[in-house]
Design a protein around this motif. Structure first.
Motif, PDB file in Angstrom:
ATOM      1  N   ILE A 142      18.764 -10.265 -42.433  1.00  0.00           N
ATOM      2  CA  ILE A 142      19.893  -9.401 -42.082  1.00  0.00           C
ATOM      3  C   ILE A 142      21.017  -9.538 -43.098  1.00  0.00           C
ATOM      4  O   ILE A 142      21.668  -8.553 -43.471  1.00  0.00           O
ATOM      5  CB  ILE A 142      20.371  -9.717 -40.656  1.00  0.00           C
ATOM      6  N   THR A 146      22.238  -6.245 -45.266  1.00  0.00           N
ATOM      7  CA  THR A 146      23.561  -5.665 -44.995  1.00  0.00           C
ATOM      8  C   THR A 146      24.611  -6.034 -46.034  1.00  0.00           C
ATOM      9  O   THR A 146      25.633  -5.361 -46.143  1.00  0.00           O
ATOM     10  CB  THR A 146      24.068  -6.129 -43.624  1.00  0.00           C
ATOM     11  N   ILE A 407      20.374  -3.990 -38.104  1.00  0.00           N
ATOM     12  CA  ILE A 407      20.817  -3.502 -39.420  1.00  0.00           C
ATOM     13  C   ILE A 407      21.261  -2.043 -39.326  1.00  0.00           C
ATOM     14  O   ILE A 407      22.320  -1.665 -39.864  1.00  0.00           O
ATOM     15  CB  ILE A 407      19.687  -3.670 -40.455  1.00  0.00           C
ATOM     16  N   GLN A 411      25.066  -0.943 -40.193  1.00  0.00           N
ATOM     17  CA  GLN A 411      25.347  -0.047 -41.332  1.00  0.00           C
ATOM     18  C   GLN A 411      25.955   1.258 -40.875  1.00  0.00           C
ATOM     19  O   GLN A 411      26.801   1.823 -41.569  1.00  0.00           O
ATOM     20  CB  GLN A 411      24.052   0.187 -42.115  1.00  0.00           C
TER      21      GLN A 411
END
Length: 416
Positions: A142, A146, A407, A411
């Motif tokens: 992750i 990210t 994610i 985002q």
């Protein structure tokens, strides 16, 4: 049906003493009268009651007795010597300790190569009787995906963090760290100490409750919330008080009475942990950890990561804290203090929220109800996802799908 057949076939087990009814007169042919059938039914009901009740009666009675009356499993203290927590972490890894209010907090801090310091930190809060070990299949992936810093830490009294046994006036720790408000205050102090200015809190099970209360006491710190298989209040009909049977509620009342006493309470906790440990060793975790949770994932072909290997890694990781000091006293103090409120006013939570549920998790009906409540918030983002063939720990059972969902949510909400 299979259980019934097995039960009917057990002819030699001890039975509660009842006076048998007189046999009817027969002429060489066996005749089962209605009274005989009723008597046999009563016998079976009493036997089943004995089987169901005896274990929890023993759990409540044995801790009250002096150790010498409790037999070979008197105190069930682990035989391993106490090991300092710092000796149980790998040298050169990303795990370390930070002290707040005199309490050492064990945490993992992952900063990716593409780190963007302007992004909110992703902070992971594990559930009850767990630790940051729960997130082992998610943190690095992750973080890299990210560009965000990812932190997971052990919430006292779990994992390798300290287990405070004193607080209040004259102590460095001024509040009870095991009450939900105290847990949130300790978490906020820790995050401030490690330089977190804004964050997205990811709370699993009881960790979701800590995330919720932390967002309440410091809403400017929390930019978003992710509730994973959350143990959170929804509607009254899903509350534990409404769902629990009378027998379950009675056991809780009696258990709390035992835990209010120090020595019987410690024996009670040790017995419960030992039974849980033995059950896991005999029957497994109740779910199969995904190969992606293994420390050897990527190093070995997935086909070489056997179910036994994955289970043993999980058992070793979760039992590791039992080697540290005061694990039993910390568990007792936490049980005395921890409660889940029956209701909560979610209208005051303004952050975007993702709710992640497992299809087969017993908490999912309450989780779906929670989603409905959150969707009633005016002008606020509420997203939800349900993982197929998944239970209470999505980050271990289906980490690839879980990582993608987290994610995507992060985002969509926080990447410009």
């Amino acid at each position: 049906m299979r259980l019934s057949r097995r039960f009917l076939g057990q002819q030699n087990h001890p039975r509660l003493l009842l006076t048998s009814p007189p046999s009817p007169r027969t002429t060489g042919v066996v005749v089962h009268s209605k009274r005989e059938k009723e008597f046999d039914l009563v016998q079976r009901i009493l036997e089943q009651t004995r089987r169901d009740s005896l274990p929890w009666v023993q759990d409540l009675v044995l801790p009250i007795l002096p150790d010498f009356l409790n037999g070979p499993d008197a105190s069930l203290v682990p035989s391993d010597p106490v090991i300092p927590s710092e000796s149980l972490i790998e040298d050169g890894g990303d795990c370390r300790f930070e002290t707040v209010y005199g309490v050492r907090i064990h945490y993992r801090d992952v900063i990716p190569d593409n780190w963007d310091p302007s992004l909110p930190v992703i902070v992971k809060l594990h559930g009850y009787n767990a630790s940051l070990f729960s997130w082992r299949g998610t943190c690095e992936y992750i973080a890299q995906a990210t560009g965000a810093r990812v932190i997971a830490f052990d919430r006292p009294p779990f994992g390798l963090s300290d287990r405070p046994i004193e607080w209040g006036d004259g102590c460095e720790l001024p509040f009870n760290p095991y009450e939900i408000d105290g847990t949130a205050r300790l978490a906020r102090a820790f995050l401030e100490r490690v330089g977190v200015e804004t964050c997205v809190l990811v709370g699993h099970s009881a960790g979701a409750l800590t995330a919720l209360f932390l967002s309440e006491i410091d809403p400017t710190l929390v930019d978003g919330l992710v509730f994973v298989a959350p143990a959170l209040p929804s509607r009254k009909e899903y509350s534990f008080q409404n769902r629990a049977t009378f027998g379950t509620q009675l056991r809780i009342v009696l258990s709390r009475a035992i835990m209010s006493m120090d020595e019987p309470g410690l024996r009670f906790v040790r017995r419960m942990i030992a039974k849980q440990k033995n059950s896991i060793l005999e029957n497994g975790l109740g779910y199969r950890p995904h190969p992606a949770t293994s420390a050897r994932y990527g190093e070995l072909d997935e086909s070489n990561l056997s179910e036994e290997m994955l289970l043993q890694e999980a058992i070793d990781g979760y039992f590791l804290p039992l080697k540290t000091a005061n694990w039993d006293m910390g568990a007792l103090l936490n049980l005395r203090s921890f409660t889940i409120p029956m209701q909560y006013d979610y209208s005051k939570v303004q952050q975007p929220i993702l709710v992640a549920l497992g299809e087969t998790d017993p908490l999912t009906p309450s989780g779906k109800c929670l989603v409905e409540i959150l969707e009633e918030r005016s002008g606020c983002v509420t997203e939800s996802i349900e993982f197929d063939n998944c239970g209470h720990v999505p980050m271990e059972e289906c980490p690839i799908e879980f990582n993608k969902a987290l994610i995507d949510f992060y985002q969509s909400q926080f990447r410009v």
